[in-house]
Design a protein around this motif. Structure first.
Motif, mmCIF file in Angstrom:
data_model
loop_
_atom_site.group_PDB
_atom_site.id
_atom_site.type_symbol
_atom_site.label_atom_id
_atom_site.label_comp_id
_atom_site.label_asym_id
_atom_site.label_seq_id
_atom_site.Cartn_x
_atom_site.Cartn_y
_atom_site.Cartn_z
ATOM 1 N N GLN A 175 0.841 -1.187 0.000
ATOM 2 C CA GLN A 175 0.000 0.000 0.000
ATOM 3 C C GLN A 175 0.882 1.245 0.000
ATOM 4 O OE1 GLN A 175 -2.899 0.324 -0.557
ATOM 5 N NE2 GLN A 175 -4.029 1.847 0.597
ATOM 6 N N THR B 110 2.252 1.828 3.344
ATOM 7 C CA THR B 110 2.474 0.565 4.040
ATOM 8 C C THR B 110 3.364 0.741 5.274
ATOM 9 O OG1 THR B 110 3.185 -1.734 3.807
ATOM 10 C CG2 THR B 110 4.474 -0.083 2.628
ATOM 11 N N GLN C 187 -4.206 -4.956 6.728
ATOM 12 C CA GLN C 187 -3.100 -5.721 6.163
ATOM 13 C C GLN C 187 -3.032 -7.084 6.847
ATOM 14 O OE1 GLN C 187 0.930 -3.978 5.230
ATOM 15 N NE2 GLN C 187 1.421 -5.043 7.118
ATOM 16 N N ILE D 222 3.643 -10.655 3.748
ATOM 17 C CA ILE D 222 2.376 -9.942 3.629
ATOM 18 C C ILE D 222 1.573 -10.609 2.522
ATOM 19 C CG2 ILE D 222 1.284 -7.739 3.081
ATOM 20 C CD1 ILE D 222 3.773 -6.347 4.134
ATOM 21 N N HIS E 222 -4.174 -7.149 1.320
ATOM 22 C CA HIS E 222 -4.788 -6.005 1.976
ATOM 23 C C HIS E 222 -6.273 -5.942 1.621
ATOM 24 C CE1 HIS E 222 -0.536 -4.793 1.559
ATOM 25 N NE2 HIS E 222 -0.726 -4.124 2.679
#
Length: 215
Positions: free
Chosen positions: A71, A74, A107, A85, A88
């Motif tokens: 993002q 982030t 997240q 990760i 999202h």
């Protein structure tokens, strides 16, 4: 003139007709495949299946699920070691027009291996401060640990809540993040303050929906 026995017969016929109409209406409003009520909320969610991580999430269609995508703002996962990760859940940038909300997203990250004790502490990338999470209810029937963090820069506030769950030899991390503008930086009456509790509640509903598909 209606005789008593004819009156009784008429009542029986009327009762039978009402019963038939009632059954017809009930059948007509029952979805095929079962007696599940016709609830519009089933049309407003997206089920995200993540078999690689033994995880299933339910995401309101108000948000967009973006797998493995960083993002703009982030924060990085608090899972420094072996962290991944996986996606999202993003609010649209215009979800709350005319407010001081810049960005909001949940997240989701995982770290395989380690112990539950390690899962209950956290350290953000590039930060030496170790966060000690506290027990905070349950997620998917397992003990959840949570911690909060925040910051500010150039008139922007950042507030986050991290929730951790340990299962399947994996630490699951759900990080709900909100970026908003300082109301004092806007002309009076130019914007309104976004409903933070509502935004938090939507992201928390995704965490609460988590299903772990294996023990």
């Amino acid at each position: 003139m209606i005789f008593p026995h004819q009156h009784i017969r008429l009542l029986l016929v009327i009762s039978l007709l009402l019963l038939i109409v009632g059954i017809w209406m009930w059948v007509g409003n029952t979805p095929q495949g079962g007696l599940m009520p016709n609830n519009s909320e089933y049309e407003n969610i997206t089920v995200i299946e993540l078999p690689m991580y033994n995880l299933v999430l339910t995401v309101p269609k108000l948000l967009t699920w973006v797998p493995e995508s960083p993002q703009m703002h982030t924060t990085g996962a608090f899972l420094v070691t072996n962290a991944e990760i996986i996606g999202h859940a993003l609010f649209s940038r215009d979800a709350y027009p005319g407010t001081n909300l810049f960005d909001a997203y949940l997240q989701v990250a995982v770290a395989k291996g380690g112990s539950e004790a390690q899962c209950s502490t956290g350290q953000q990338d590039g930060n030496t401060r170790v966060l000690q999470f506290t027990r905070s209810g349950t997620v998917a029937g397992r003990i959840a640990y949570a911690g909060t963090f925040n910051g500010a820069a150039a008139g922007t506030f950042f507030d986050g809540v991290v929730t951790r769950v340990y299962a399947n030899g994996t630490c699951y991390e759900f990080s709900s993040n909100i970026f908003s503008g300082n109301m004092g930086n806007y002309p009076e009456g130019a914007i309104t303050e976004f409903p933070e509790d509502e935004v938090r509640s939507v992201m928390q509903s995704i965490i609460n929906s988590a299903e772990l598909t294996t023990q």
